[in-house]
Write a protein that holds these residues in place. Structure first.
Motif, PDB file in Angstrom:
ATOM      1  N   HIS A 158      45.217  44.751 -11.876  1.00 25.94           N
ATOM      2  CA  HIS A 158      43.991  45.069 -11.142  1.00 25.94           C
ATOM      3  C   HIS A 158      43.050  43.879 -11.120  1.00 25.94           C
ATOM      4  O   HIS A 158      42.445  43.568 -10.106  1.00 25.94           O
ATOM      5  N   VAL A 212      42.198  46.444  -5.264  1.00 23.51           N
ATOM      6  CA  VAL A 212      41.590  47.643  -5.851  1.00 23.51           C
ATOM      7  C   VAL A 212      40.125  47.686  -5.445  1.00 23.51           C
ATOM      8  O   VAL A 212      39.401  46.698  -5.607  1.00 23.51           O
ATOM      9  N   ALA A 213      39.676  48.827  -4.943  1.00 24.16           N
ATOM     10  CA  ALA A 213      38.350  48.941  -4.331  1.00 24.16           C
ATOM     11  C   ALA A 213      37.215  48.605  -5.295  1.00 24.16           C
ATOM     12  O   ALA A 213      36.180  48.094  -4.878  1.00 24.16           O
ATOM     13  N   ARG A 266      39.201  43.554  -4.122  1.00 26.19           N
ATOM     14  CA  ARG A 266      39.030  44.555  -3.062  1.00 26.19           C
ATOM     15  C   ARG A 266      39.133  43.969  -1.659  1.00 26.19           C
ATOM     16  O   ARG A 266      39.555  44.645  -0.716  1.00 26.19           O
ATOM     17  N   ASP A 279      47.996  48.193  -1.904  1.00 30.70           N
ATOM     18  CA  ASP A 279      47.750  49.618  -2.084  1.00 30.70           C
ATOM     19  C   ASP A 279      46.981  50.121  -0.864  1.00 30.70           C
ATOM     20  O   ASP A 279      45.838  49.713  -0.632  1.00 30.70           O
ATOM     21  N   GLN A 328      43.630  52.070  -1.511  1.00 30.65           N
ATOM     22  CA  GLN A 328      42.581  51.182  -2.002  1.00 30.65           C
ATOM     23  C   GLN A 328      42.036  50.303  -0.885  1.00 30.65           C
ATOM     24  O   GLN A 328      40.835  49.987  -0.851  1.00 30.65           O
ATOM     25  N   ARG A 361      39.619  52.498   0.997  1.00 30.00           N
ATOM     26  CA  ARG A 361      38.375  52.666   0.228  1.00 30.00           C
ATOM     27  C   ARG A 361      37.500  51.409   0.286  1.00 30.00           C
ATOM     28  O   ARG A 361      36.285  51.497   0.150  1.00 30.00           O
ATOM     29  N   SER A 362      38.148  50.266   0.474  1.00 27.38           N
ATOM     30  CA  SER A 362      37.411  49.002   0.567  1.00 27.38           C
ATOM     31  C   SER A 362      36.998  48.684   1.998  1.00 27.38           C
ATOM     32  O   SER A 362      36.453  47.616   2.257  1.00 27.38           O
TER      33      SER A 362
END
Length: 267
Positions: A108, A144-145, A150, A171, A174, A177-178
């Motif tokens: 991450h 990952v957001a 991100r 992902d 993710q 979400r971003s």
């Protein structure tokens, strides 16, 4: 060729070994193992999981560490001794991966959304990459957001700084979400994407079973097959996103058929 799989994380909080057994018994042929506790890195515990993989002829493509939430403190702080400790601890993961036959280690990274110097980030990430290489492991950065990773812009900076030493896990949820376009990320990062966490999204949520949203999954897989044909594509859907194990297995078979359809068109 692309390979469809399922992450044991889908069945969390079911114990990891039970989730692995249920997926293997259900006919899943490729899995990502999400390690949830230090006890699950003990050689005897990993050996038991390796026995399940061998018995059911399942390939473990990747390992996701439970220490992801601590990576900002362990890998990206200014305290060198913690970095040394973390790199030493990662040998436990890499040894387990060798036992399981897994080759991709999911990272991450740092949680700080602004102000992280990209040179410092890549220098620290590079230390983990080099350690992974000594075990035959590919360390891969996931978008990952809630993390520095991100944005596509940051991942492209990593590309520029590290060249082919950096690999990526894309992902889909993710990215959504971003507020990033998964297809745009795929095209930009190309062959350096070695692993995908796939799910659908739409008005009912951003982490749905395939076919339950509006994501152009077939188009995405066709492009992925063209730019990174040896990629693994695993379902990573939260436990609240499906009712039963059979529902999850059904979605896996849908993904399998979609991948097969893409590859049939290429031939």
């Amino acid at each position: 060729m692309l390979k469809a799989g399922v992450s044991t994380a889908c069945l969390y909080p079911q114990p990891t070994e039970e989730a692995l057994y249920d997926l293997a018994l259900g006919g899943v042929t490729t899995v990502e193992v999400f390690i949830n506790a230090h006890a699950e890195l003990k050689r005897s515990f990993v050996a038991a999981m390796a026995d399940i993989l061998q018995r059911f002829e399942v390939q473990c493509c990747s390992l996701h560490p439970f220490t992801s939430e601590m990576e900002p403190m362990l890998l990206f702080s200014n305290y060198e001794r913690r970095l040394d400790d973390f790199l030493e601890y990662c040998r436990n993961y890499f040894t387990a991966m060798q036992q399981l036959g897994a080759t991709i280690f999911v990272v991450h990274g740092n949680k700080q959304l602004v102000g992280m110097d990209v040179d410092f980030y890549c220098e620290r990430f590079g230390k983990l990459v080099d350690l992974g290489k000594s075990y035959g492991i590919t360390v891969a950065q996931e978008n990952v957001a809630r993390c520095t990773s991100r944005s596509l812009a940051f991942l492209q900076e990593m590309q520029q700084k590290m060249g082919h030493d950096v690999k990526f896990v894309l992902d889909v949820k993710q990215a959504v979400r971003s507020k990033e376009d998964p297809m745009q990320m795929l095209k930009a990062l190309g062959s350096q994407i070695v692993h995908v966490h796939i799910s659908d999204h739409g008005e009912y949520g951003d982490c749905l079973p395939i076919g339950s949203g509006r994501f152009a999954v077939k188009s995405f897989l066709q492009t992925l097959s063209a730019v990174s044909p040896d990629c693994t594509v695993v379902l990573e859907i939260y436990r609240s996103g499906f009712r039963t194990l059979q529902d999850l297995l059904h979605n896996y078979h849908i993904l399998q058929r979609m991948i097969q359809s893409c590859q049939d068109k290429e031939e």
